[in-house]
Write a protein that holds these residues in place. Sequence first.
Motif: not given
Length: 481
Positions: A387-405
């Motif tokens: 989230r600190t890098d505006d070239r990227f986006e987070i695609c789905f809420p992060v609940h557990l150990g998976l980050v989709c970006f």
Amino acid sequence: MNSVICASIVSYMVWTQANLTARTDSYAADENDEIHETVASCVSPRRARQMGRTISGFRSNRNGRSHALAVVALFCVLPGWYKLPEHSCRYLDRLLFVHRIFTSSPACTELEPIVLDWLAKAIGLPKIFIYDGKGPGCGVIQGSASEATIMTLLAARTKTLRKLEVKYPGQSQHMLLSKLVAYTSEYSHSSVERACLVAMVKLNKVLVDENIAMRGAALKAAMDKDRKDGMIPFYVCATLGTTDCASFDNIAEIGQVCDDEVWLHVDAAYAGGSFICPEYRHFMEGVEMVTSFNFNPSKSLMVNFDFSALWVKNSVDLINSFKVDPVFLRHDNQATTIDYRHWQLPLGRRFRSLKLWFVMRIFGLENMRKRIREDAQHAKTFEKLVRTDDRFEICFPVHLGLVCFRLVLAGECDNEKINKINQDLLNRIVDSKDIYIVGSRVRQRFHLRLVTGSVGCDEKAVKFAWKTIQRHACSVLRENK
Ligand SMILES: Cc1ncc(COP(=O)(O)O)c(C=O)c1O
């Protein structure tokens, strides 16, 4: 016999605890030395030399390239566990593996419902799934979540066909089978589709909502339409923690839609382990309505592959579907004990309950919870970095150990172009062999997935992964200007 086995377990455990601090690499080396000696003593000197070279090749490989593989594999599809205390029970497990019927290893049968009761209570499954010495609810260890889906689907199929044969006498089984429909979300795991191929039943993929969750209304609409067309809904597989993006189907709503005629199975292969932490249990609200529930302790609870825990509310449904009783497998305790051979496809089985026994006894629930929370924390750390890098986006809420970006391109609206650039980014990351991640596609949008929770994953590893991703992002963006 049981006391001999228990004594072995206890003495082995003492040995294990004494060695808990030893590093995995040294186990691997010792083990290879052992293999080396065994091989050398069993075969001709020439063959031994050949095999010795192969084994030492494997060893050096293991200490070099394969070890690197373990490191780069930190963030891939889902976490996997290959470390202690597998070493604690590896030999015992093998020693006691010859289990086909109760008599050949009573402890193997007896320990399984006990540890699965512990685990069911630990994740907050309702009492109806607990065996407690009598059933009919009970757990069984399957090799994988895919097997659990196949077993429950086949049991549901048999149960439904038997009822239909009574309701429609004279109709061929083939005709009745062609009417059966199973349901799952568009984003359930491919193993559900595969189970339907094996069972030769139609699969209807239900549309999901904006949170990538299957909801009651959409499922009901699909079932109503099929019923109007003369089809017979008989099985629903809901997912808690989808592989694509760790979304959660709405079990409370789906449970209301599934009546007694429809078997509701929950595939929580990845997310199920997190339910040992009470703060995640809201995701399984409505679980008292499901017919069977499965998750893989081998994904998040430090139990080594293979180990998939399946609970059914009524074990008679499984037994009635798979019971074949040849004379050579009969024994005196049939009426009074569980015969797990009727609960699975293979006949023989290993003493896999020992793996969970060791994990729970050595680590304890609090440490297991701590690990789940640490995995989630590492994912949050990674999310913050993205989230600190505006070239990227987070695609789905992060609940557990998976980050989709994914990379977003300022001013670019062509989704296929953005997909292509993200695919390119993924290829470069994987080719670099520094880290290993995989991608996925939800609603035509391709994204990258980073999974925390594998052995050795800590904050430092997460930061290293982010630096690697940023480095490759710079070159991809430079070349696509
Ligand atoms: C939701 C889900 N279901 C099923 C599976 C398949 O698991 P197994 O390899 O145990 O069959 C996976 C594995 O990635 C998964 O994420």
